[in-house]
Motif scaffolding. Structure first.
Motif, PDB file in Angstrom:
ATOM      1  N   GLU A 216     -12.792  82.627  -3.213  1.00  0.00           N
ATOM      2  CA  GLU A 216     -13.239  81.147  -3.156  1.00  0.00           C
ATOM      3  C   GLU A 216     -12.437  80.603  -2.001  1.00  0.00           C
ATOM      4  OE1 GLU A 216     -14.979  79.180  -5.298  1.00  0.00           O
ATOM      5  OE2 GLU A 216     -15.299  81.135  -6.506  1.00  0.00           O
ATOM      6  N   PRO A 217     -12.831  79.663  -1.257  1.00  0.00           N
ATOM      7  CA  PRO A 217     -12.132  78.994  -0.311  1.00  0.00           C
ATOM      8  C   PRO A 217     -10.798  78.322  -0.638  1.00  0.00           C
ATOM      9  CG  PRO A 217     -14.095  77.604  -0.717  1.00  0.00           C
ATOM     10  CD  PRO A 217     -14.089  78.937  -1.696  1.00  0.00           C
TER      11      PRO A 217
ATOM     12  N   VAL B 297     -27.852  82.886   8.605  1.00  0.00           N
ATOM     13  CA  VAL B 297     -27.567  81.553   8.638  1.00  0.00           C
ATOM     14  C   VAL B 297     -26.158  81.499   7.580  1.00  0.00           C
ATOM     15  CG1 VAL B 297     -28.236  79.255   8.011  1.00  0.00           C
ATOM     16  CG2 VAL B 297     -29.701  80.841   9.019  1.00  0.00           C
ATOM     17  N   THR B 298     -26.194  82.272   6.661  1.00  0.00           N
ATOM     18  CA  THR B 298     -25.122  82.168   5.641  1.00  0.00           C
ATOM     19  C   THR B 298     -24.189  83.235   5.359  1.00  0.00           C
ATOM     20  OG1 THR B 298     -26.800  82.686   4.030  1.00  0.00           O
ATOM     21  CG2 THR B 298     -26.388  80.504   4.270  1.00  0.00           C
ATOM     22  N   SER B 299     -24.388  84.205   6.371  1.00  0.00           N
ATOM     23  CA  SER B 299     -23.653  85.908   6.221  1.00  0.00           C
ATOM     24  C   SER B 299     -23.544  86.304   7.678  1.00  0.00           C
ATOM     25  CB  SER B 299     -24.456  86.431   5.298  1.00  0.00           C
ATOM     26  OG  SER B 299     -25.653  86.818   5.728  1.00  0.00           O
TER      27      SER B 299
ATOM     28  N   ASP C  52     -22.308  83.619   1.655  1.00  0.00           N
ATOM     29  CA  ASP C  52     -22.263  82.322   1.061  1.00  0.00           C
ATOM     30  C   ASP C  52     -21.477  81.285   2.178  1.00  0.00           C
ATOM     31  OD1 ASP C  52     -23.613  82.842  -0.869  1.00  0.00           O
ATOM     32  OD2 ASP C  52     -21.806  83.499  -2.232  1.00  0.00           O
ATOM     33  N   LEU C  53     -21.679  81.449   3.428  1.00  0.00           N
ATOM     34  CA  LEU C  53     -20.901  80.818   4.552  1.00  0.00           C
ATOM     35  C   LEU C  53     -21.778  79.603   4.791  1.00  0.00           C
ATOM     36  CD1 LEU C  53     -19.700  83.753   6.567  1.00  0.00           C
ATOM     37  CD2 LEU C  53     -18.619  82.470   4.911  1.00  0.00           C
TER      38      LEU C  53
ATOM     39  N   ARG D 190      -9.515  75.268   9.517  1.00  0.00           N
ATOM     40  CA  ARG D 190      -8.361  76.154   9.101  1.00  0.00           C
ATOM     41  C   ARG D 190      -8.308  76.520   7.547  1.00  0.00           C
ATOM     42  NH1 ARG D 190      -3.382  74.895  13.229  1.00  0.00           N
ATOM     43  NH2 ARG D 190      -4.544  74.535  14.910  1.00  0.00           N
ATOM     44  N   MET D 191      -9.399  76.349   7.027  1.00  0.00           N
ATOM     45  CA  MET D 191      -9.539  76.792   5.584  1.00  0.00           C
ATOM     46  C   MET D 191      -9.918  78.051   5.293  1.00  0.00           C
ATOM     47  SD  MET D 191     -12.012  75.005   2.715  1.00  0.00           S
ATOM     48  CE  MET D 191     -11.246  73.284   2.921  1.00  0.00           C
ATOM     49  N   LEU D 192      -9.096  78.880   4.508  1.00  0.00           N
ATOM     50  CA  LEU D 192      -9.497  80.157   4.089  1.00  0.00           C
ATOM     51  C   LEU D 192     -10.585  80.061   3.271  1.00  0.00           C
ATOM     52  CD1 LEU D 192      -8.666  83.105   4.087  1.00  0.00           C
ATOM     53  CD2 LEU D 192      -7.355  82.712   2.133  1.00  0.00           C
ATOM     54  N   LEU D 193     -11.768  80.963   3.937  1.00  0.00           N
ATOM     55  CA  LEU D 193     -13.106  80.979   3.168  1.00  0.00           C
ATOM     56  C   LEU D 193     -12.986  82.365   2.486  1.00  0.00           C
ATOM     57  CD1 LEU D 193     -15.318  79.710   6.115  1.00  0.00           C
ATOM     58  CD2 LEU D 193     -14.311  78.403   4.107  1.00  0.00           C
ATOM     59  N   VAL D 194     -12.778  83.424   2.920  1.00  0.00           N
ATOM     60  CA  VAL D 194     -12.791  84.682   2.582  1.00  0.00           C
ATOM     61  C   VAL D 194     -11.656  85.335   2.464  1.00  0.00           C
ATOM     62  CG1 VAL D 194     -14.031  86.946   2.808  1.00  0.00           C
ATOM     63  CG2 VAL D 194     -15.183  84.842   3.068  1.00  0.00           C
TER      64      VAL D 194
END
Length: 850
Positions: free
Chosen positions: A808-809, A568-570, A614-615, A597-601
């Motif tokens: 950090e995103p 669910v989160t990874s 932590d997604l 289009r946000m940078l998450l990792v």
């Protein structure tokens, strides 16, 4: 000139008879005084003692009396007188010279003969004294007395053979050693005699002059000290007269003694292996107390307890001993030692008789040199079996695996011998023999067979080195050899030249079988192949170790990437490493939210393996992975990822439901039927999907928002008609680039009416080397070897054009290279993509690789 003195007075009476306690001496005529020659009486006295000078005042005829007695010193002047003239008193009038005798003298007439007593005699009192006696009628009598003042010597000083003064105790000396004590006496007049006494026994009276004025010595020498000399007292005595007591110094001899005896008091024979016994050993006669130790075949046994008697004469040691199978026939020794005396020990030895499993000794043939066995020599082993009872079977082992008789293969076995004909290096290792008897199996010692062979290159070495001009490279050449190599040689070879490399450019670590070459290319002709040869006692290496020096370049992109372990989160991402461009490489991953289009990792790693955590649940991701080194970055590989949705909560009131056997059977049948249907339908869909894919389409980018939203809705809609158990992470337009196909350009994509797709931000590198293609490395690619270093800092990332990793995103992220953004907000796609899809429910098992 001397004259003989007469010893009779005028009345014919023998003067010497009347004065037998006095000595008559001859003196020179000039010393006889003014009254002529006469007998001289010699008197001796010790300094600070009392001198009694005799003077015969008895009248020579009856009814005569003394009227005057006068004492002269050296016939110079009177020093004492007793005057009875005029009858002053019955005793007469005494007079003395206060400057000469002071108050130390008195003339006594009550003694026979009368004496002039001088107390506290000093050396200045030594002289020739004359006593003149005047009678009433008889002639005057003159008597001469020579006073000799004796000066006693000083107290003796004793020195040992090292010149150290001995105050009271000499030593300790070791039993059997030689004793030398020198007694030195100074002063004394006349010269004293120096003697050595032991108790009341005179030991040595031979004294000599030491070469200094008024100093004499006497050396006591005992060639070999024994027990009788322990605590014996020796006295050095010096004397030069018979009046006073001799001066002396006493010395006590201290000895260190060897043990007199040692014996093992309790032994049992035979002893059983692995059973504990208590053995006692006792020793006496040592000074200081003996140190008792236990030994087994020259190996000290530590588990012993030692006790010493109150007088220190007896030492008792108790050993807890557990014999092993190898102790049969061994020598058990109890040793008593005086550690202060070299070689002062006694031993009591017992030969052990042990019931044990077979004991074996494996040896190489007596005529073989274990350090000089080469590949192809014949080797012979001999197994010596010592068993109680005798062994009935012997087997042989090589590296703990049993050997079989194989005469054709050169392995010949017998009961006590093993022969290896034309031995090979693969036959080197540990050899043992095992014998069996009724007690069990006993194994021999291990004999290591060392087979010398020429050096060989070690596998898995780094063989390709990417080096820029002027950059320093360290090429390590490692070999396997026995014995270790004693020398290395290097050679450089390229298409134009071949030459030997000087020894000043490489360093040998012979103990590590390693040689390190320092190499710095300056121009294009310095790139090529370097080879090293090692040599040892067996000879020179046949085939050299080959290393390629190539211009350093960017790394190739990773391949065979997979997304798995989706939760669910990874999710996990893993790729295979490609050629590193001859430089240490690292790997970077960038994950974007497909909708925003946000940078998450943004993360780097030494290995192309990442865990994205932590997604947000139910997210669709666009993932980019690439490699980089000091020369630049590789192309990126694009993956689609997602996270699972959180299960929706059920609403409504609970209805009680009773599970019966009929209901249970229906449920099981339904589950089986649905599962079979889903599997069949899934297989058909996969086949149809595979046949519909085109091999000439570039990797996926972001679609427009409406199409992306519809795709995401189709992917995660619970009412999706897709019968696959595993949700597809690709939309309907998903396409791959087949091997050998030409990637589509941006113009081609726009011509087809497809918007530009997003790629990771490109970075520019001013690289001056010769880049290598992904699949153009040949055998160099197969031999690449990565060396990982510490991760670069943020400055290095900026210089390479790589985004500095962060967890950090990034909100509203815009790529650094604005030139790569296509019209409409999209990014220029990559020219090639390699996609690997793995089924999330099948962990690490690869489903497909394109």
């Amino acid at each position: 000139m001397f004259q003989t003195l007469k010893t009779t007075d005028r009345f014919g009476e023998d003067w010497a008879t009347r004065n037998s306690h006095l000595r008559l001496v001859r003196i020179p005529a000039e010393m006889c005084g003014r009254e002529g020659a006469g007998p001289i009486t010699e008197v001796q006295s010790v300094v600070r003692g009392t001198a009694h000078l005799p003077c015969d005042i008895k009248p020579p005829i009856p009814n005569d009396s003394v009227t005057l007695v006068v004492w002269y010193k050296n016939d110079v002047k009177p020093i004492y007188s007793l005057d009875s003239r005029g009858k002053v008193s019955e005793m007469g009038q005494h007079w003395k010279d206060s400057l000469v005798l002071e108050e130390r003298s008195y003339f006594r007439t009550v003694t026979e003969p009368a004496t002039l007593s001088i107390d506290n005699v000093q050396e200045s009192d030594e002289a020739l004294y004359r006593c003149r006696v005047d009678f009433k009628t008889s002639p005057t009598r003159n008597l001469k007395i020579k006073l000799s003042v004796i000066v006693p010597p000083q107290k003796p000083t004793v020195f040992d053979d090292r010149g150290t003064e001995v105050l009271s105790v000499a030593g300790p000396y070791q039993e059997g050693a030689e004793l030398k004590l020198t007694c030195v006496v100074s002063g004394g007049r006349p010269e004293p005699g120096v003697k050595w006494w032991r108790d009341l026994t005179l030991v040595d009276s031979t004294d000599t002059s030491s070469g200094f004025d008024n100093v004499r010595n006497n050396q006591l020498r005992i060639p070999r000290l024994d027990r009788t000399h322990l605590n014996s007292v020796y006295t050095c005595e010096a004397s030069n007269n018979n009046i006073s007591q001799p001066v002396s110094t006493k010395v006590t001899i201290e000895l260190e003694l060897k043990p007199l005896s040692v014996s093992i008091l309790s032994t049992q024979s035979p002893l059983s292996a692995f059973k504990e016994y208590e053995l006692i050993c006792e020793s006496y006669g040592s000074r200081p107390a003996a140190q008792v130790t236990w030994w087994k075949d020259n190996v000290e046994l530590k588990n012993a307890i030692q006790k010493v008697s109150a007088d220190g004469n007896v030492t008792t040691s108790t050993l807890l001993f557990t014999p092993s199978i190898k102790d049969n026939g061994a020598r058990l020794v109890c040793r008593a030692s005086n550690l202060r005396i070299e070689g002062a020990f006694l031993e009591d030895v017992r030969k052990l008789n042990i019931f044990y499993l077979p004991r074996l000794r494996l040896e190489l043939g007596s005529k073989m040199n274990p350090e000089d066995i080469e590949d192809g020599d014949d080797v012979y082993f001999e197994c010596k079996v010592d068993a109680n009872p005798s062994a009935y079977k012997v087997i042989w082992k090589h590296n703990n695996k049993q050997l079989q008789h194989n005469q054709k293969g050169g392995v010949i076995l017998s009961h006590k011998a093993l022969a290896l004909q034309s031995v090979k290096k693969t036959q080197a290792g540990n050899y043992t023999c095992v014998a069996s008897n009724v007690e069990g199996d006993g194994e021999s010692n291990t004999v290591i067979l060392k087979v010398m062979y020429k050096p060989l290159c070690r596998p898995d070495q780094k063989k390709v080195f990417g080096v820029a001009r002027g950059e320093h490279a360290r090429v390590m050449c490692e070999v396997d050899a026995f014995p270790p190599p004693d020398d290395f040689k290097w050679n450089f070879n390229n298409s134009a030249d071949s030459m030997e490399i000087g020894s000043n450019r490489y360093q040998n670590s012979l103990s590590l079988s390693l040689s390190t070459l320092s190499y710095t290319p300056v121009n294009e002709m310095d790139y090529g192949t370097v080879m090293c040869w090692a040599s040892n006692t067996a000879g020179r290496q046949r085939d050299p170790c080959v290393f390629h020096i190539i211009p350093a370049g960017k790394p190739d992109l990773p391949y065979n990437c997979s997304v798995y372990n989706v939760t669910v989160t990874s999710l996990d991402v893993e790729c295979m490493e490609a050629f590193d461009g001859g430089q240490p490489q690292r790997f970077q991953i960038e994950a974007y939210d497909e909708l925003s289009r946000m940078l998450l990792v943004n993360r780097t790693s030494r290995k192309p393996a990442f865990i994205l955590e932590d997604l947000m649940p139910g997210s669709a991701l666009k993932i980019f992975i690439y490699a980089y080194n000091s020369k630049g970055k590789s192309d990126s590989i694009t993956l689609d990822g997602y996270t699972l949705k959180v299960a929706a909560k059920q609403t409504g009131s609970e209805v009680p439901f009773a599970v019966t056997s009929i209901v249970l059977i229906i449920v099981v049948a339904s589950v089986v039927l649905v599962t079979c249907t889903v599997i069949v339908f899934g297989v058909l869909r996969v086949r149809s999907s595979s046949s519909a894919r085109s091999p000439n389409i570039t990797s996926i980018g972001f679609k427009d928002k409406s199409k992306t939203a519809s795709s995401a809705h189709a992917m995660y809609d619970p009412d999706d008609n897709n019968p696959d158990i595993i949700p597809s992470s690709k939309d309907a337009d998903y396409q791959l680039v087949a091997d050998g196909a030409k990637p589509m350009t941006e113009n081609t994509i726009q011509t087809l009416g497809r918007p530009s797709e997003i790629t990771p931000s490109a970075f520019q590198v001013n690289y001056q080397g010769v880049p290598l293609g992904v699949a153009s490395n040949g055998d160099l690619y197969e031999n690449y070897k990565n060396v990982y270093h510490q991760p670069p800092d943020e400055k290095t990332f900026k210089e390479l054009g790589v985004r500095y990793p962060s967890l950090e995103p990034v909100v509203g992220y815009v790529p650094a290279d604005q030139s790569s953004i296509a019209p409409g907000g999209g990014l220029v796609p990559l020219h090639r993509e390699v996609i690997s899809v793995r089924t999330p429910l099948m962990a690490n098992q690869q489903e497909s690789c394109v």
